[in-house]
Design an enzyme around this catalytic site. Structure first.
Site, short mmCIF file in Angstrom:
data_model
loop_
_atom_site.label_atom_id
_atom_site.label_comp_id
_atom_site.label_asym_id
_atom_site.label_seq_id
_atom_site.Cartn_x
_atom_site.Cartn_y
_atom_site.Cartn_z
N ASP A 208 0.88 -1.17 0.00
CA ASP A 208 0.00 0.00 0.00
C ASP A 208 0.92 1.23 0.00
O ASP A 208 1.67 1.44 0.95
CB ASP A 208 -0.90 -0.02 1.25
N LYS A 243 -2.72 12.11 -1.57
CA LYS A 243 -1.89 12.96 -0.71
C LYS A 243 -0.81 13.66 -1.52
O LYS A 243 -0.62 14.87 -1.39
CB LYS A 243 -1.23 12.13 0.40
C1 LMR Z 1 -6.14 8.53 7.24
O1 LMR Z 1 -5.59 7.48 7.59
O2 LMR Z 1 -6.47 9.41 8.04
C2 LMR Z 1 -6.39 8.78 5.79
O3 LMR Z 1 -5.90 7.75 5.02
C3 LMR Z 1 -7.78 9.12 5.50
C4 LMR Z 1 -8.70 7.97 5.64
O4 LMR Z 1 -9.44 7.71 4.67
O5 LMR Z 1 -8.73 7.31 6.68
#
Ligand code: LMR
Length: 394
Positions: A208, A243
């Site tokens: 990921d 991001k």
């Molecule tokens: C997070 O971990 O805060 C981000 O990846 C946003 C999400 O969708 O959880």
């Protein structure tokens, strides 16, 4: 019929985002959801993205469907960004997906098609939505040790011992860089040892990669993914553009299936396209098209890379400032890990009570496992957080 539905647990990160919005207190600080913010607390549209969008508005002449895999130019540009020259292009099957989450979901779906009994080994902890999606899909997950609560680094020996139990047909899910939620990452020697273990056990890695460019740099953050994909027979990669291109709501991601056997490409590509068709047909296009324009235009790309680098360096500066402020206030080095961690997050290792106190008494919002979004801070709020952390006994 609907009365037979069961209440589902709210996603903790998204629920916290809502609680923050509803908090009327002035000076509240949101260190919860993983969204980048600049020093004034805004999540800007990156300059190159804005220019590409303007150009696209001028030149786009149709909104007719693209292919099931999305625009092939997007796949090519993203594969080059993620994998560089690590593997031949012909070994990579890829489809555009709605965000990195879409890629993760489709990746699990592909695994389930290939082996319904696959065990998915997940780091403890991992992004909570990994667990939630796997549970929803009825897939088997096996946690592996990852975070060392004492050092706030990686428990690498524990991780390797646990992953020795994975076998052929199983999946080892790793975060390619900027581990979410801990911020603790493997070094290249450890990644190399992990690759050796994967080769020995025959388990398939799934990477990921949601924060490329947020840790040590665009190339550096892809190094582990490239090493894995070029070393083992098969790799699944879920890459997000949310991001690093700042296009969260456009839902832009790419799922890749890499096989060292080029003759597997047709079947892999066909399977991924089939999965898109079954789940949502054509993937979203706007974000993907804009990303492609940025990556394929020298001037836009240079500007995007420079802005991304500024964001990354800003987060590193905040890490340094917070670690040194905490050292000053506590008179100890126990917060040095904050400067060592990489990416948007650090897990502080605080208790749920301390996290609640930060929220109730100081209007500072962290995820319940004490995950801190570094990008939610600025020069002025770092000392406020540091003081509050010491006051609640972290
Ligand atoms: C997070 O971990 O805060 C981000 O990846 C946003 C999400 O969708 O959880």
């Amino acid at each position: 019929m609907f009365e037979t539905l069961k209440e589902q647990p709210a996603d903790k990160i998204l629920a916290l985002m809502q609680t923050f919005r509803e908090d009327p207190r002035d000076g509240k600080i949101d260190l919860g959801v993983g969204v980048y913010k600049d020093a004034s607390g805004n999540t800007p549209i990156m300059r190159a993205i804005k220019s590409a969008e303007k150009q696209l508005w001028e030149v786009e002449s149709t909104k007719a469907y693209t292919g099931l895999a999305g625009d092939p130019a997007f796949g090519d540009a993203m594969i080059a960004m993620v994998l560089g020259n690590a593997v031949p292009r012909g070994n990579v099957a890829a489809v555009a997906t709605p965000g990195g989450t879409g890629a993760v979901r489709q990746g699990f779906d592909m695994v389930r098609m290939a082996n319904p009994d696959a065990k998915v080994f997940v780091s403890d902890p991992t992004w909570p939505n990994h667990l939630s999606i796997l549970k929803h899909m009825g897939m088997t997950m096996v946690p592996y040790r990852y975070f060392d609560a004492d050092t706030r680094g990686v428990d690498f020996d524990g991780m390797m011992a646990d992953l020795a139990a994975a076998g052929p047909g199983d999946i080892v899910l790793v975060h390619g860089c900027c581990h979410n939620p801990t911020g603790a990452n493997l070094n290249m020697t450890e990644w190399t040892a992990l690759v050796e273990l994967l080769l020995k056990t025959g388990a398939t890695p799934m990477v990921d990669l949601a924060y490329q460019g947020f840790g040590d740099g665009l190339e550096e953050d892809a190094a582990a993914t490239r090493l894995i994909a070029s070393s083992v027979p098969e790799t699944i990669i879920a890459a997000s553009c949310s991001k690093n291109f700042g296009i969260y709501r456009e839902r832009t991601g790419l799922l890749m299936a890499v096989s060292s056997d080029p003759s597997a490409h047709g079947l892999n590509q066909g399977t991924l396209a089939y999965l898109n068709r079954q789940n949502y047909s054509f993937p979203p296009d706007h974000g993907a098209r804009v990303v492609t324009m940025v990556l394929n235009d020298d001037a836009l790309r240079a500007d995007w890379a420079a802005e991304l680098e500024d964001m990354r360096n800003g987060m590193l500066a905040i890490r340094e400032q917070l670690a040194s402020e905490l050292q000053r206030l506590s008179g100890s080095d126990r917060f040095g890990f904050i400067a060592q961690h990489r990416g948007m997050f650090s897990r502080l290792g605080a208790t749920p009570e301390q996290v609640t106190k930060l929220r109730d008494a100081h209007a500072i919002y962290l995820v319940g496992d004490s995950r801190l979004n570094i990008a939610g801070l600025n020069k002025e709020t770092v000392p406020i957080l540091a003081k509050a952390m010491i006051e609640v006994g972290i």
